[in-house]
Every structure is written in C-alpha cells, then in structure tokens.
Design an enzyme around this catalytic site. Structure first.
Site, PDB file in Angstrom:
ATOM      1  N   LYS A  13       0.895  -1.229   0.073  1.00  0.00           N
ATOM      2  CA  LYS A  13      -0.048  -0.166  -0.022  1.00  0.00           C
ATOM      3  C   LYS A  13       0.615   1.196  -0.005  1.00  0.00           C
ATOM      4  CE  LYS A  13      -2.378  -0.902   3.738  1.00  0.00           C
ATOM      5  NZ  LYS A  13      -1.667  -2.140   4.198  1.00  0.00           N
ATOM      6  N   ARG A  88      -9.370   1.106   8.819  1.00  0.00           N
ATOM      7  CA  ARG A  88      -8.974  -0.272   9.292  1.00  0.00           C
ATOM      8  C   ARG A  88     -10.006  -1.121  10.013  1.00  0.00           C
ATOM      9  NH1 ARG A  88      -3.113   0.886   9.065  1.00  0.00           N
ATOM     10  NH2 ARG A  88      -2.026  -0.956   9.354  1.00  0.00           N
ATOM     11  N   ARG A 127      11.878  -5.447   4.304  1.00  0.00           N
ATOM     12  CA  ARG A 127      11.413  -4.212   3.790  1.00  0.00           C
ATOM     13  C   ARG A 127      12.560  -3.275   4.643  1.00  0.00           C
ATOM     14  NH1 ARG A 127       5.729  -1.633   4.833  1.00  0.00           N
ATOM     15  NH2 ARG A 127       5.776  -2.377   7.022  1.00  0.00           N
ATOM     16  N   ARG A 160      11.597  -1.201  10.173  1.00  0.00           N
ATOM     17  CA  ARG A 160      10.543  -0.883  10.947  1.00  0.00           C
ATOM     18  C   ARG A 160      10.505  -1.943  12.235  1.00  0.00           C
ATOM     19  NH1 ARG A 160       5.087   0.428   7.842  1.00  0.00           N
ATOM     20  NH2 ARG A 160       4.348  -0.797   9.761  1.00  0.00           N
ATOM     21  N   ARG A 171      -0.127  -8.423  13.309  1.00  0.00           N
ATOM     22  CA  ARG A 171      -0.767  -7.399  12.583  1.00  0.00           C
ATOM     23  C   ARG A 171      -1.757  -8.063  11.593  1.00  0.00           C
ATOM     24  NH1 ARG A 171       4.331  -4.832  10.587  1.00  0.00           N
ATOM     25  NH2 ARG A 171       3.164  -3.654   9.140  1.00  0.00           N
TER      26      ARG A 171
HETATM   27  P1  AMP Z   1       1.021   0.614   8.781  1.00  0.00           P
HETATM   28  O1  AMP Z   1       2.222   1.790   8.301  1.00  0.00           O
HETATM   29  O2  AMP Z   1      -0.208   1.129   7.836  1.00  0.00           O
HETATM   30  O3  AMP Z   1       1.374  -0.533   8.561  1.00  0.00           O
HETATM   31  O4  AMP Z   1       0.891   0.924  10.327  1.00  0.00           O
HETATM   32  C1  AMP Z   1       1.599   0.827  11.311  1.00  0.00           C
HETATM   33  C2  AMP Z   1       0.883   0.511  12.695  1.00  0.00           C
HETATM   34  O5  AMP Z   1       0.374   1.781  12.792  1.00  0.00           O
HETATM   35  C3  AMP Z   1      -0.227  -0.240  12.876  1.00  0.00           C
HETATM   36  O6  AMP Z   1       0.099  -1.868  13.094  1.00  0.00           O
HETATM   37  C4  AMP Z   1      -1.000   0.292  13.800  1.00  0.00           C
HETATM   38  O7  AMP Z   1      -0.578   0.073  15.088  1.00  0.00           O
HETATM   39  C5  AMP Z   1      -0.889   1.787  13.611  1.00  0.00           C
HETATM   40  N1  AMP Z   1      -1.992   2.175  12.685  1.00  0.00           N
HETATM   41  C6  AMP Z   1      -1.762   2.795  11.286  1.00  0.00           C
HETATM   42  N2  AMP Z   1      -2.989   3.035  10.993  1.00  0.00           N
HETATM   43  C7  AMP Z   1      -3.857   2.786  11.914  1.00  0.00           C
HETATM   44  C8  AMP Z   1      -5.210   3.011  11.633  1.00  0.00           C
HETATM   45  N3  AMP Z   1      -5.988   3.458  10.724  1.00  0.00           N
HETATM   46  N4  AMP Z   1      -5.966   2.835  12.946  1.00  0.00           N
HETATM   47  C9  AMP Z   1      -5.221   2.129  14.127  1.00  0.00           C
HETATM   48  N5  AMP Z   1      -3.978   2.099  14.101  1.00  0.00           N
HETATM   49  C10 AMP Z   1      -3.352   2.198  12.833  1.00  0.00           C
END
Ligand code: AMP
Length: 221
Positions: A13, A88, A127, A160, A171
C-alpha cells in the site's frame, strides 16, 4: 481523485500509494507514516501510540480520528488523495465518511490489494524504510544502490520495529479480523475493486492505473 487502498500489511500500500499520488498529482495520506512521525517527534500522540504499534495492535480509533481530522483540515486535500492504512475497521470507515461529508467530498474508488501470506512475510521481513523521505526498499527485491542509503534523498534506511516475525503475525491477525466487514462495507457501496498484489510493484501499479483509467470512462468498465 480520492482513493482508499485496502490490503494487509505487506500488500505494498505504501509503495503504491506514493507512486500513485505522484502520477495523479494528489496527496498521499498514510496513518502509519503520520503515527511514526509523531513517535519520532515524541508528541503526546506518539507516546500514546507507540506501545500499540510495537505490539502490532491498532491505535485507538479516537486518537486516529483526531490525527486524521487535523490532516484533512490542510488545503492540499482538496486536490484529492490516496489514503493508505485507513480505514482499518467499520468505525473508522464511518468516521471517514463524517470527515469527508464535512468537506463535501466523497470517495471515488476503493482498491483492495489482495496478497498471499507467503508474499507478505517475504516482503515485510526484508523491508527497509528511509528515515527521511519514507521511501520503501527491500533487501532482496528492491535493494538500494548504496547499502542502507536511500536512492532518492540519501537518507539512512532502517527496518521498522514492527516488521519482526512475531509482530507481523499479530498485525496479520488484526487485519484478518477486521478486513472482511470493511471489504463488504465498500462492496455494498459499489466502490470496491480487488486486484492481486502478489506480483512486482510495477505490474501492480499498471493494474491500478488501468483500473483508474477505466473508472474515469465508465463505458470501459
Ligand atoms: P502501517 O504503516 O499502516 O502498517 O501501520 C503501522 C501501525 O500503525 C499499525 O500496526 C497500527 O499499530 C498503527 N496504525 C496505522 N494506521 C492505523 C489506523 N488506521 N488505525 C489504528 N492504528 C493504525
């Protein structure tokens, strides 16, 4: 153009949203990037979010709502956006509708990047992310020209902290629990398009651009 990208962690994404945003001349809004920025700046939000993120759990909806409302108050949003990592769950989808209704906007398209678990694990475990511009690389699939250095801006690359096998599994479980109802939500609104994202980034990008192109011309769909 206002697009939501759905898909599990590792679907690509972030990579796709960045390229697509440039192609379409719209903003890339990633809740994950916004949160990581808050964590690295040590803001109150960052302090509250950090533990959830490190455990692979969702940050509470209300914190995300406040962060996103602030982001959507910026003028660049008017030209359009690619939303990555939000919503989400159904509650977040409804919040998004409220925020957009307040701005007299709607969503044009929701693209679900369907990805198999083996591809996800392989992508996430290698990554690398740029600490300055957020660009993504991969140890094997998309290595930087210079070791641990961003090709675009020369920033230092890092892995990360939530890209560890145990956190990745959590996740994925969180995604699996929430995604079906979210996908149905957008299916019911006739906004959802699913494409396979198992292939290389360039192939997936082409499929998305074709989809957007056809969408602009409904006779082609
Ligand atoms: P991502 O970079 O989208 O993989 O997000 C990394 C982490 O940020 C996720 O595992 C969540 O802990 C938090 N996070 C990101 N977007 C959201 C969201 N829309 N709602 C809740 N937590 C989020």
């Amino acid at each position: 153009m206002r697009i939501i990208l759905l898909g599990p962690p590792g679907a690509g994404k972030g990579t796709q949203a960045k390229i697509l945003a440039k192609e379409l001349n719209v903003s890339h809004i990633s809740t994950g990037d916004l949160l990581r920025q808050n964590v690295s700046e040590g803001t109150d939000l960052g302090k509250e979010a950090k533990d959830f993120m490190n455990k692979g759990l969702l940050v509470p909806d209300e914190l995300i709502r406040q962060m996103l409302t602030k982001r959507f108050s910026r003028p660049d949003v008017k030209a359009g956006f690619i939303l990555d990592g939000y919503p989400r769950n159904i509650n977040q989808a409804q919040t998004l509708e409220d925020i957009l209704a307040g701005l007299k906007m709607g969503i044009d398209l929701v693209i679900d990047l369907a990805t198999s678990e083996s591809v996800i694990i392989q992508r996430l475990s290698g990554r690398l992310v740029c600490s300055q511009c957020g660009a993504n690389f991969h140890i094997r699939n998309m290595p930087p020209k210079k070791e641990m250095t961003c090709d675009n801006c020369g920033g230092k690359l890092y892995q990360r902290s939530d890209d560890k096998e145990e956190t990745i599994k959590k996740r994925l479980a969180v995604y699996a629990a929430e995604s079906a109802s979210l996908i149905k939500y957008y299916q019911d609104k006739e906004k959802l398009y699913t494409i396979s994202a198992n292939e290389d980034a360039q192939v997936v990008l082409k499929k998305m651009l074709d989809l957007i192109d056809k969408r602009d011309d409904p006779l082609k769909v």
